[in-house]
Design a protein around this motif. Structure first.
Motif, PDB file in Angstrom:
ATOM      1  N   TYR A   1       0.967  -6.794   9.150  1.00 13.46           N
ATOM      2  CA  TYR A   1       1.356  -5.794  10.153  1.00 13.46           C
ATOM      3  C   TYR A   1       1.003  -4.393   9.679  1.00 13.46           C
ATOM      4  O   TYR A   1       0.414  -3.590  10.422  1.00 13.46           O
ATOM      5  CB  TYR A   1       2.853  -5.927  10.420  1.00 13.46           C
ATOM      6  N   ARG A   2       1.334  -4.093   8.410  1.00 10.76           N
ATOM      7  CA  ARG A   2       1.016  -2.766   7.873  1.00 10.76           C
ATOM      8  C   ARG A   2      -0.492  -2.552   7.779  1.00 10.76           C
ATOM      9  O   ARG A   2      -0.993  -1.444   8.011  1.00 10.76           O
ATOM     10  CB  ARG A   2       1.659  -2.583   6.496  1.00 10.76           C
ATOM     11  N   ALA A   3      -1.235  -3.598   7.442  1.00 11.81           N
ATOM     12  CA  ALA A   3      -2.693  -3.468   7.362  1.00 11.81           C
ATOM     13  C   ALA A   3      -3.278  -3.130   8.735  1.00 11.81           C
ATOM     14  O   ALA A   3      -4.209  -2.318   8.840  1.00 11.81           O
ATOM     15  CB  ALA A   3      -3.301  -4.764   6.829  1.00 11.81           C
ATOM     16  N   SER A   4      -2.721  -3.730   9.794  1.00  8.46           N
ATOM     17  CA  SER A   4      -3.195  -3.423  11.143  1.00  8.46           C
ATOM     18  C   SER A   4      -2.908  -1.968  11.504  1.00  8.46           C
ATOM     19  O   SER A   4      -3.725  -1.290  12.127  1.00  8.46           O
ATOM     20  CB  SER A   4      -2.518  -4.353  12.159  1.00  8.46           C
ATOM     21  N   LEU A   5      -1.740  -1.453  11.073  1.00  7.15           N
ATOM     22  CA  LEU A   5      -1.415  -0.057  11.328  1.00  7.15           C
ATOM     23  C   LEU A   5      -2.338   0.875  10.544  1.00  7.15           C
ATOM     24  O   LEU A   5      -2.795   1.895  11.060  1.00  7.15           O
ATOM     25  CB  LEU A   5       0.045   0.223  10.972  1.00  7.15           C
ATOM     26  N   ASP A   6      -2.604   0.522   9.291  1.00  8.62           N
ATOM     27  CA  ASP A   6      -3.487   1.356   8.474  1.00  8.62           C
ATOM     28  C   ASP A   6      -4.903   1.390   9.034  1.00  8.62           C
ATOM     29  O   ASP A   6      -5.628   2.381   8.841  1.00  8.62           O
ATOM     30  CB  ASP A   6      -3.515   0.838   7.036  1.00  8.62           C
ATOM     31  N   ASP A   7      -5.296   0.321   9.723  1.00  8.97           N
ATOM     32  CA  ASP A   7      -6.627   0.280  10.348  1.00  8.97           C
ATOM     33  C   ASP A   7      -6.629   0.937  11.726  1.00  8.97           C
ATOM     34  O   ASP A   7      -7.660   0.951  12.405  1.00  8.97           O
ATOM     35  CB  ASP A   7      -7.083  -1.172  10.484  1.00  8.97           C
ATOM     36  N   HIS A   8      -5.460   1.448  12.146  1.00  8.73           N
ATOM     37  CA  HIS A   8      -5.313   2.161  13.435  1.00  8.73           C
ATOM     38  C   HIS A   8      -5.686   1.269  14.613  1.00  8.73           C
ATOM     39  O   HIS A   8      -6.337   1.692  15.556  1.00  8.73           O
ATOM     40  CB  HIS A   8      -6.174   3.430  13.435  1.00  8.73           C
ATOM     41  N   GLN A   9      -5.224   0.021  14.547  1.00 10.86           N
ATOM     42  CA  GLN A   9      -5.484  -0.920  15.630  1.00 10.86           C
ATOM     43  C   GLN A   9      -4.440  -0.756  16.741  1.00 10.86           C
ATOM     44  O   GLN A   9      -3.303  -0.339  16.498  1.00 10.86           O
ATOM     45  CB  GLN A   9      -5.435  -2.354  15.102  1.00 10.86           C
ATOM     46  N   VAL A  10      -4.842  -1.092  17.951  1.00 11.75           N
ATOM     47  CA  VAL A  10      -3.902  -1.169  19.065  1.00 11.75           C
ATOM     48  C   VAL A  10      -3.195  -2.518  18.986  1.00 11.75           C
ATOM     49  O   VAL A  10      -3.855  -3.562  18.893  1.00 11.75           O
ATOM     50  CB  VAL A  10      -4.626  -1.011  20.411  1.00 11.75           C
ATOM     51  N   LEU A  11      -1.879  -2.498  18.997  1.00 10.32           N
ATOM     52  CA  LEU A  11      -1.094  -3.731  18.847  1.00 10.32           C
ATOM     53  C   LEU A  11      -0.310  -3.996  20.123  1.00 10.32           C
ATOM     54  O   LEU A  11       0.260  -3.076  20.720  1.00 10.32           O
ATOM     55  CB  LEU A  11      -0.136  -3.616  17.661  1.00 10.32           C
ATOM     56  N   ARG A  12      -0.277  -5.263  20.500  1.00 14.15           N
ATOM     57  CA  ARG A  12       0.485  -5.672  21.690  1.00 14.15           C
ATOM     58  C   ARG A  12       1.252  -6.947  21.393  1.00 14.15           C
ATOM     59  O   ARG A  12       0.754  -7.832  20.707  1.00 14.15           O
ATOM     60  CB  ARG A  12      -0.451  -5.914  22.881  1.00 14.15           C
ATOM     61  N   GLY A  13       2.457  -7.001  21.921  1.00  9.40           N
ATOM     62  CA  GLY A  13       3.245  -8.227  21.818  1.00  9.40           C
ATOM     63  C   GLY A  13       3.717  -8.556  20.418  1.00  9.40           C
ATOM     64  O   GLY A  13       3.825  -9.733  20.068  1.00  9.40           O
ATOM     65  N   VAL A  14       4.014  -7.540  19.604  1.00 16.84           N
ATOM     66  CA  VAL A  14       4.540  -7.782  18.254  1.00 16.84           C
ATOM     67  C   VAL A  14       6.030  -8.087  18.381  1.00 16.84           C
ATOM     68  O   VAL A  14       6.829  -7.205  18.724  1.00 16.84           O
ATOM     69  CB  VAL A  14       4.309  -6.573  17.337  1.00 16.84           C
TER      70      VAL A  14
END
Length: 400
Positions: free
Chosen positions: A288-301
């Protein structure tokens, strides 16, 4: 009688002068006088020579001292000129460096399209540059002289208290910077959102602040977009939130709270993975943190919220996207959260019902099969498999 006596004396004197003895005595006296004069002249010459020699030595010493003084004065003057020249060069270099720094600061402020201000606390004199005044559409002359009270009078009534409180906290040292988002009345009657930031720039001998300097940035577009996002979230029953560059919560919509016993308004300054009540999302916190660090758009977490008992267990779902400033720099995330506890429980009940139906399907004593629209067998119970040789597809389905 007197004339006779005087005449007698003169006659005696002439006789004395004409006598041979007088001439001899006179000659001896002249010789002695000349010898004395010669001796005296020789002695005087010696004294004069000594005086001249002494005077010459003294004059030589004086001339030497004077020459050394002149040389020292010349060296001192050269050193002073050199020091003055070096100081002058340093002054010129410092002035040039200051001019370049001021020019660079002006270019940065102009490029960033921000205004600047300085507030003197002694006389309550608030000075804004031309850009700062024009952010709210005013002419500089119309606001002169300007005080902080006069400036805040143009602020939205709902924002004044927060701005005053933020400044008071900074002046007494609670915060290192003054920051406030304020709606200001534009000259045309509209409200514009300004990000007002500053810090103490001067203090007196007792350490009390005497001057504060800062910047003004127009964030109307950002604030409008945030308000629209928040309105949509509130209409849908969700809550709006923002994080900083370290993914720590920096804002949670007023009046909204996470379900269960966790109120996200109390989590300002913390990451969700630091909250023990939050269960890890699918894939774990690291992913989850890696996705945030990559500045990804997240849905349905989906996150489980542990309220202490299984009966009180709640679930929330997050959607978020990264935020960037005008320069393209990452400034955090913004998103919405929603309560999916009922949906999650319905899903669990549906899976439980499906498992129950499948168990009943398999337990039927009569052969039963299920086919798709093309006529292929997709499901068969054990009774059917016991009566006929199971096809490879059926066997694989049963194993699934």
């Amino acid at each position: 009688a007197l004339r006779l006596a005087g005449a007698g004396d003169n006659l005696g004197a002439r006789r004395l002068l004409d006598s041979p003895g007088y001439e001899q005595a006179k000659g001896a006296l002249d010789r002695n006088t000349q010898s004395y004069l010669r001796a005296l002249s020789a002695h005087a010459q010696q004294d004069v020579d000594a005086v001249l020699e002494q005077s010459t030595a003294q004059m030589a010493v004086a001339y030497g001292i004077a020459l050394l003084s002149l040389v020292g004065l010349w060296l001192w003057l050269r050193l002073q000129l050199f020091a003055s020249d070096a100081a002058f060069r340093r002054h010129l270099e410092a002035a040039e460096a200051s001019r370049r720094a001021d020019r660079a600061k002006a270019d940065i402020l102009e490029g960033a399209d921000v205004g600047t201000w300085e507030w003197s606390l002694d006389d309550d004199d608030l000075r804004l540059n031309e850009r700062g005044v024009r952010l709210i559409g005013w002419e500089p002359a119309r606001l002169h002289p300007l005080t902080r009270a006069k400036w805040l009078a143009l602020a939205h009534p709902e924002d004044r208290a927060a701005a005053e409180s933020a400044m008071a906290e900074h002046l007494i040292g609670i915060t290192t910077h003054y920051t406030a988002e304020v709606r200001m009345r534009h000259w045309d009657g509209q409200w514009v959102w300004l990000l007002d930031r500053g810090r103490v720039s001067e203090r007196d001998a007792q350490g009390r602040p005497t001057r504060v300097a800062g910047t003004l940035t127009d964030i109307t577009e950002l604030a409008t977009a945030r308000a629209l996002w928040q309105a949509r979230a509130e209409l849908s029953g969700d809550w709006f939130w923002q994080t900083d560059t370290s993914h720590r919560l920096s804002y949670v919509a007023a009046g909204q709270a996470a379900p269960g016993n966790v109120d996200e308004r109390g989590l300002i300054g913390r990451r969700r993975d630091e909250v023990s009540a939050y269960g890890a999302p699918e894939g774990g916190w690291e992913a989850y943190r890696a996705s945030l660090d990559d500045h990804q758009v997240l849905r349905g977490v989906a996150l489980r919220v542990d309220a202490g008992t299984l009966a009180d267990e709640r679930w929330i779902e997050l959607d978020c996207r990264p935020r960037f400033n005008h320069d393209g720099a990452f400034i955090g995330y913004e998103g919405v959260g929603r309560d999916i506890t009922d949906r999650r429980r319905d899903s669990v009940r549906l899976r439980e019902s499906a498992s129950l139906i499948d168990a009943l399907f398999q337990a039927l004593p009569v052969p039963v099969i299920m086919k798709d629209v093309s006529g292929c067998i997709v499901r068969a119970n054990r009774a059917y498999e016991a009566l006929s040789a199971p096809a490879e597809g059926v066997a694989s389905l049963r194993g699934a």
